[in-house]
Design a protein around this motif. Structure first.
Motif, PDB file in Angstrom:
ATOM      1  N   PRO A   1       0.807  -1.224   0.000  1.00  0.00           N
ATOM      2  CA  PRO A   1       0.000   0.000   0.000  1.00  0.00           C
ATOM      3  C   PRO A   1       0.838   1.270   0.000  1.00  0.00           C
ATOM      4  O   PRO A   1       0.335   2.341  -0.359  1.00  0.00           O
ATOM      5  CB  PRO A   1      -0.835  -0.126   1.278  1.00  0.00           C
ATOM      6  CG  PRO A   1      -0.097  -1.096   2.141  1.00  0.00           C
ATOM      7  CD  PRO A   1       0.588  -2.038   1.216  1.00  0.00           C
ATOM      8  N   ALA A   2       2.124   1.174   0.351  1.00  0.00           N
ATOM      9  CA  ALA A   2       2.989   2.353   0.322  1.00  0.00           C
ATOM     10  C   ALA A   2       3.239   2.837  -1.096  1.00  0.00           C
ATOM     11  O   ALA A   2       3.690   3.973  -1.295  1.00  0.00           O
ATOM     12  CB  ALA A   2       4.320   2.044   1.006  1.00  0.00           C
ATOM     13  N   LYS A   3       2.928   2.008  -2.089  1.00  0.00           N
ATOM     14  CA  LYS A   3       3.153   2.376  -3.486  1.00  0.00           C
ATOM     15  C   LYS A   3       1.899   2.931  -4.154  1.00  0.00           C
ATOM     16  O   LYS A   3       1.852   3.054  -5.377  1.00  0.00           O
ATOM     17  CB  LYS A   3       3.661   1.166  -4.276  1.00  0.00           C
ATOM     18  CG  LYS A   3       5.045   0.691  -3.830  1.00  0.00           C
ATOM     19  CD  LYS A   3       5.509  -0.498  -4.653  1.00  0.00           C
ATOM     20  CE  LYS A   3       6.897  -0.951  -4.214  1.00  0.00           C
ATOM     21  NZ  LYS A   3       7.350  -2.144  -4.979  1.00  0.00           N
ATOM     22  N   GLU A   4       0.889   3.277  -3.358  1.00  0.00           N
ATOM     23  CA  GLU A   4      -0.339   3.817  -3.937  1.00  0.00           C
ATOM     24  C   GLU A   4      -0.060   5.049  -4.791  1.00  0.00           C
ATOM     25  O   GLU A   4       0.829   5.851  -4.470  1.00  0.00           O
ATOM     26  CB  GLU A   4      -1.336   4.180  -2.833  1.00  0.00           C
ATOM     27  CG  GLU A   4      -1.984   2.974  -2.160  1.00  0.00           C
ATOM     28  CD  GLU A   4      -2.896   2.207  -3.101  1.00  0.00           C
ATOM     29  OE1 GLU A   4      -4.081   2.564  -3.224  1.00  0.00           O
ATOM     30  OE2 GLU A   4      -2.399   1.227  -3.717  1.00  0.00           O
ATOM     31  N   ARG A   5      -0.805   5.203  -5.861  1.00  0.00           N
ATOM     32  CA  ARG A   5      -0.655   6.336  -6.770  1.00  0.00           C
ATOM     33  C   ARG A   5      -2.027   6.719  -7.307  1.00  0.00           C
ATOM     34  O   ARG A   5      -2.978   5.941  -7.226  1.00  0.00           O
ATOM     35  CB  ARG A   5       0.278   5.985  -7.931  1.00  0.00           C
ATOM     36  CG  ARG A   5      -0.207   4.813  -8.792  1.00  0.00           C
ATOM     37  CD  ARG A   5       0.698   4.589  -9.992  1.00  0.00           C
ATOM     38  NE  ARG A   5       0.190   3.541 -10.873  1.00  0.00           N
ATOM     39  CZ  ARG A   5       0.616   2.295 -10.857  1.00  0.00           C
ATOM     40  NH1 ARG A   5       1.558   1.939  -9.995  1.00  0.00           N
ATOM     41  NH2 ARG A   5       0.110   1.392 -11.685  1.00  0.00           N
ATOM     42  N   GLU A   6      -2.109   7.905  -7.865  1.00  0.00           N
ATOM     43  CA  GLU A   6      -3.341   8.333  -8.502  1.00  0.00           C
ATOM     44  C   GLU A   6      -3.624   7.419  -9.698  1.00  0.00           C
ATOM     45  O   GLU A   6      -2.710   7.041 -10.441  1.00  0.00           O
ATOM     46  CB  GLU A   6      -3.212   9.779  -8.984  1.00  0.00           C
ATOM     47  CG  GLU A   6      -3.160  10.809  -7.848  1.00  0.00           C
ATOM     48  CD  GLU A   6      -4.469  10.894  -7.083  1.00  0.00           C
ATOM     49  OE1 GLU A   6      -5.542  10.834  -7.719  1.00  0.00           O
ATOM     50  OE2 GLU A   6      -4.419  11.002  -5.845  1.00  0.00           O
ATOM     51  N   ALA A   7      -4.873   7.064  -9.855  1.00  0.00           N
ATOM     52  CA  ALA A   7      -5.233   6.173 -10.963  1.00  0.00           C
ATOM     53  C   ALA A   7      -6.612   6.533 -11.480  1.00  0.00           C
ATOM     54  O   ALA A   7      -7.481   6.962 -10.719  1.00  0.00           O
ATOM     55  CB  ALA A   7      -5.216   4.716 -10.495  1.00  0.00           C
ATOM     56  N   THR A   8      -6.813   6.369 -12.777  1.00  0.00           N
ATOM     57  CA  THR A   8      -8.126   6.599 -13.365  1.00  0.00           C
ATOM     58  C   THR A   8      -9.151   5.681 -12.688  1.00  0.00           C
ATOM     59  O   THR A   8      -8.939   4.460 -12.631  1.00  0.00           O
ATOM     60  CB  THR A   8      -8.114   6.286 -14.865  1.00  0.00           C
ATOM     61  OG1 THR A   8      -7.011   6.945 -15.487  1.00  0.00           O
ATOM     62  CG2 THR A   8      -9.420   6.720 -15.519  1.00  0.00           C
ATOM     63  N   PRO A   9     -10.238   6.215 -12.168  1.00  0.00           N
ATOM     64  CA  PRO A   9     -11.269   5.350 -11.582  1.00  0.00           C
ATOM     65  C   PRO A   9     -11.766   4.333 -12.605  1.00  0.00           C
ATOM     66  O   PRO A   9     -11.899   4.633 -13.802  1.00  0.00           O
ATOM     67  CB  PRO A   9     -12.375   6.333 -11.188  1.00  0.00           C
ATOM     68  CG  PRO A   9     -11.677   7.647 -11.032  1.00  0.00           C
ATOM     69  CD  PRO A   9     -10.586   7.650 -12.058  1.00  0.00           C
ATOM     70  N   ILE A  10     -12.029   3.127 -12.130  1.00  0.00           N
ATOM     71  CA  ILE A  10     -12.452   2.052 -13.029  1.00  0.00           C
ATOM     72  C   ILE A  10     -13.729   2.421 -13.781  1.00  0.00           C
ATOM     73  O   ILE A  10     -13.870   2.138 -14.976  1.00  0.00           O
ATOM     74  CB  ILE A  10     -12.617   0.738 -12.241  1.00  0.00           C
ATOM     75  CG1 ILE A  10     -11.228   0.239 -11.799  1.00  0.00           C
ATOM     76  CG2 ILE A  10     -13.322  -0.319 -13.075  1.00  0.00           C
ATOM     77  CD1 ILE A  10     -11.264  -0.983 -10.902  1.00  0.00           C
ATOM     78  N   GLY A  11     -14.665   3.076 -13.099  1.00  0.00           N
ATOM     79  CA  GLY A  11     -15.903   3.479 -13.775  1.00  0.00           C
ATOM     80  C   GLY A  11     -15.650   4.431 -14.926  1.00  0.00           C
ATOM     81  O   GLY A  11     -16.298   4.337 -15.983  1.00  0.00           O
ATOM     82  N   GLU A  12     -14.709   5.345 -14.749  1.00  0.00           N
ATOM     83  CA  GLU A  12     -14.365   6.286 -15.820  1.00  0.00           C
ATOM     84  C   GLU A  12     -13.760   5.547 -17.014  1.00  0.00           C
ATOM     85  O   GLU A  12     -14.055   5.868 -18.175  1.00  0.00           O
ATOM     86  CB  GLU A  12     -13.395   7.339 -15.291  1.00  0.00           C
ATOM     87  CG  GLU A  12     -13.000   8.390 -16.318  1.00  0.00           C
ATOM     88  CD  GLU A  12     -12.009   9.418 -15.783  1.00  0.00           C
ATOM     89  OE1 GLU A  12     -11.257   9.999 -16.597  1.00  0.00           O
ATOM     90  OE2 GLU A  12     -11.980   9.633 -14.548  1.00  0.00           O
ATOM     91  N   THR A  13     -12.911   4.564 -16.728  1.00  0.00           N
ATOM     92  CA  THR A  13     -12.321   3.759 -17.804  1.00  0.00           C
ATOM     93  C   THR A  13     -13.399   3.011 -18.586  1.00  0.00           C
ATOM     94  O   THR A  13     -13.378   2.986 -19.830  1.00  0.00           O
ATOM     95  CB  THR A  13     -11.310   2.761 -17.216  1.00  0.00           C
ATOM     96  OG1 THR A  13     -10.211   3.485 -16.641  1.00  0.00           O
ATOM     97  CG2 THR A  13     -10.785   1.811 -18.273  1.00  0.00           C
TER      98      THR A  13
ATOM     99  N   LEU B   1     -22.466  -0.615 -18.621  1.00  0.00           N
ATOM    100  CA  LEU B   1     -21.210  -0.376 -19.333  1.00  0.00           C
ATOM    101  C   LEU B   1     -20.638  -1.697 -19.834  1.00  0.00           C
ATOM    102  O   LEU B   1     -21.092  -2.773 -19.426  1.00  0.00           O
ATOM    103  CB  LEU B   1     -20.223   0.333 -18.394  1.00  0.00           C
ATOM    104  CG  LEU B   1     -20.675   1.724 -17.925  1.00  0.00           C
ATOM    105  CD1 LEU B   1     -19.799   2.227 -16.783  1.00  0.00           C
ATOM    106  CD2 LEU B   1     -20.671   2.706 -19.082  1.00  0.00           C
ATOM    107  N   PRO B   2     -19.649  -1.663 -20.728  1.00  0.00           N
ATOM    108  CA  PRO B   2     -19.115  -2.912 -21.276  1.00  0.00           C
ATOM    109  C   PRO B   2     -18.580  -3.830 -20.177  1.00  0.00           C
ATOM    110  O   PRO B   2     -17.817  -3.403 -19.307  1.00  0.00           O
ATOM    111  CB  PRO B   2     -17.987  -2.443 -22.200  1.00  0.00           C
ATOM    112  CG  PRO B   2     -18.346  -1.049 -22.565  1.00  0.00           C
ATOM    113  CD  PRO B   2     -19.011  -0.482 -21.347  1.00  0.00           C
TER     114      PRO B   2
ATOM    115  N   GLN C   1     -16.490   3.857 -18.952  1.00  0.00           N
ATOM    116  CA  GLN C   1     -17.246   4.830 -19.742  1.00  0.00           C
ATOM    117  C   GLN C   1     -16.493   5.183 -21.023  1.00  0.00           C
ATOM    118  O   GLN C   1     -17.101   5.319 -22.095  1.00  0.00           O
ATOM    119  CB  GLN C   1     -17.513   6.085 -18.911  1.00  0.00           C
ATOM    120  CG  GLN C   1     -18.534   5.872 -17.805  1.00  0.00           C
ATOM    121  CD  GLN C   1     -18.653   7.062 -16.875  1.00  0.00           C
ATOM    122  OE1 GLN C   1     -17.781   7.935 -16.848  1.00  0.00           O
ATOM    123  NE2 GLN C   1     -19.725   7.113 -16.103  1.00  0.00           N
ATOM    124  N   ALA C   2     -15.173   5.336 -20.916  1.00  0.00           N
ATOM    125  CA  ALA C   2     -14.367   5.631 -22.105  1.00  0.00           C
ATOM    126  C   ALA C   2     -14.422   4.476 -23.094  1.00  0.00           C
ATOM    127  O   ALA C   2     -14.535   4.674 -24.311  1.00  0.00           O
ATOM    128  CB  ALA C   2     -12.918   5.917 -21.689  1.00  0.00           C
TER     129      ALA C   2
END
Length: 345
Positions: A147-159, A197-198, A161-162
């Motif tokens: 968990p120390a390597k957490e980073r900002e990531a595109t939310p799965i729902g947004e992906t 969604l798909p 939708q794209a």
């Protein structure tokens, strides 16, 4: 050749898929076309590639594989080939790919897909896969979550939708994931069903005699959610062929590309490979035949992705499809697995 419906996709794919990531570095265009022609003649209708290929990834090799597949595809009846490719994710030092992908947002996915379509010389891909998750998770030889390597990531729902927009435009038929874990699969399925969604139809993960991590959690998840496993690296970068036992300096990616096979540098890999190779030879098989036949017949595998740098290797891969392993031999495989459990996760 046998065929299977991939999840609930409507895609009927051969139980063997031809992987192409050697095309453009280890294999020339002519050699790649020869492999594709031979696979098609053997009844294989499923071809997998990625925008990141050829490997190892570099500015010079980027996109070469899709270009080679594309120059072959343009002379095939398009509906005869089930074509899969993958979008490069964030979190790795690949600055030459779209300036370094920052996530699986709409802009990144559209740019990735349109680049792939152009190189592949087609209007659509049958299966579009996320090459690895945008979020922090262990992969490519890492074996524990940190968990120390957490980073900002595109939310799965947004992906999703794209991807939905690209499906609606007819540029993608179905979507899948690669190098995923149970939490990610369940989130993807839950959000797709909740929001129309798909829904993912496949997961492309490493699966071989040295890495059966999939069996522990993903096997149940994907069985119950009807997500097909596309097993990659069935020969574990060639280790399960036994060639590095006979000659540690044998030609192959392991020796040609320094640091490329770190997943297989762990301490129990060598004794596990030796045990499987000895078992194969006791039963009149080559080590590669045992590893491939085992993967081909696993109940959880929808299609096994094979790769080769020579036609002789490809013929051995294809020939292993005809082999049936006895219950006694499968029990012996499991006994070795319990002695050397997942030495290369």
């Amino acid at each position: 050749m046998d065929y299977i419906d991939l999840g609930n996709s409507g895609l009927r794919v051969s139980r063997i898929c031809l992987g192409t990531m050697t095309f453009g570095v280890q294999n020339s265009e002519a050699e790649g076309h020869a492999q594709l022609d031979r696979a098609l003649a053997a009844g294989i209708n499923f071809v997998d590639t990625a925008e990141m290929y050829a490997v190892p990834p570099s500015p010079e090799s980027y996109g070469k594989t899709e270009l080679i597949v594309g120059s072959w595809l343009k002379r095939q009846p398009r509906d005869r080939v089930v074509l899969a490719t993958k979008a490069t994710g964030p979190g790795r030092a690949l600055s030459w790919i779209r300036g370094g992908p920052s996530g699986f947002d709409a802009a990144n996915l559209r740019a990735a897909l349109e680049g792939s379509l152009k190189r592949l010389q087609t209007d659509y891909v049958d299966l579009y896969q996320l090459h690895w998750p945008a979020r922090n998770q262990p992969m490519f030889g890492q074996w524990q979550f940190d968990p120390a390597k957490e980073r900002e990531a595109t939310p799965i729902g947004e992906t999703l939708q794209a991807l939905a927009a690209l499906v609606k435009e007819g540029k993608i038929r179905r979507v899948g994931v690669s190098n995923e874990h149970p939490w990610g699969v369940m989130q993807l399925v839950r959000l797709a069903e909740a929001h129309g969604l798909p829904r993912i139809v496949s997961i492309q993960n490493a699966y071989n005699l040295l890495n059966r991590v999939y069996d522990s959690g993903l096997a149940e998840v994907c069985h119950r959610e009807n997500v097909g496993l596309l097993a990659y690296s069935p020969l574990a970068f060639g280790f399960l062929s036994g060639k590095y036992l006979d000659d540690p300096r044998a030609k192959g990616r392991v020796n040609d590309f320094a640091g490329f096979a770190q997943r297989y540098s762990k301490p129990n890999v060598a004794p596990a490979v030796a045990a499987y190779a000895a078992l194969a030879r006791e039963h009149g098989l080559s080590p590669a035949q045992l590893a491939l036949a085992w993967c081909y017949r696993r109940w959880c595998v929808a299609s096994t992705i094979i790769g080769a740098t020579t036609m002789a290797q490809l013929e051995e891969n294809l020939g292993a499809w005809a082999l049936d392993l006895s219950p006694e031999l499968l029990a012996a495989v499991d006994a070795i697995h319990l002695r050397y459990t997942n030495p290369a996760p």
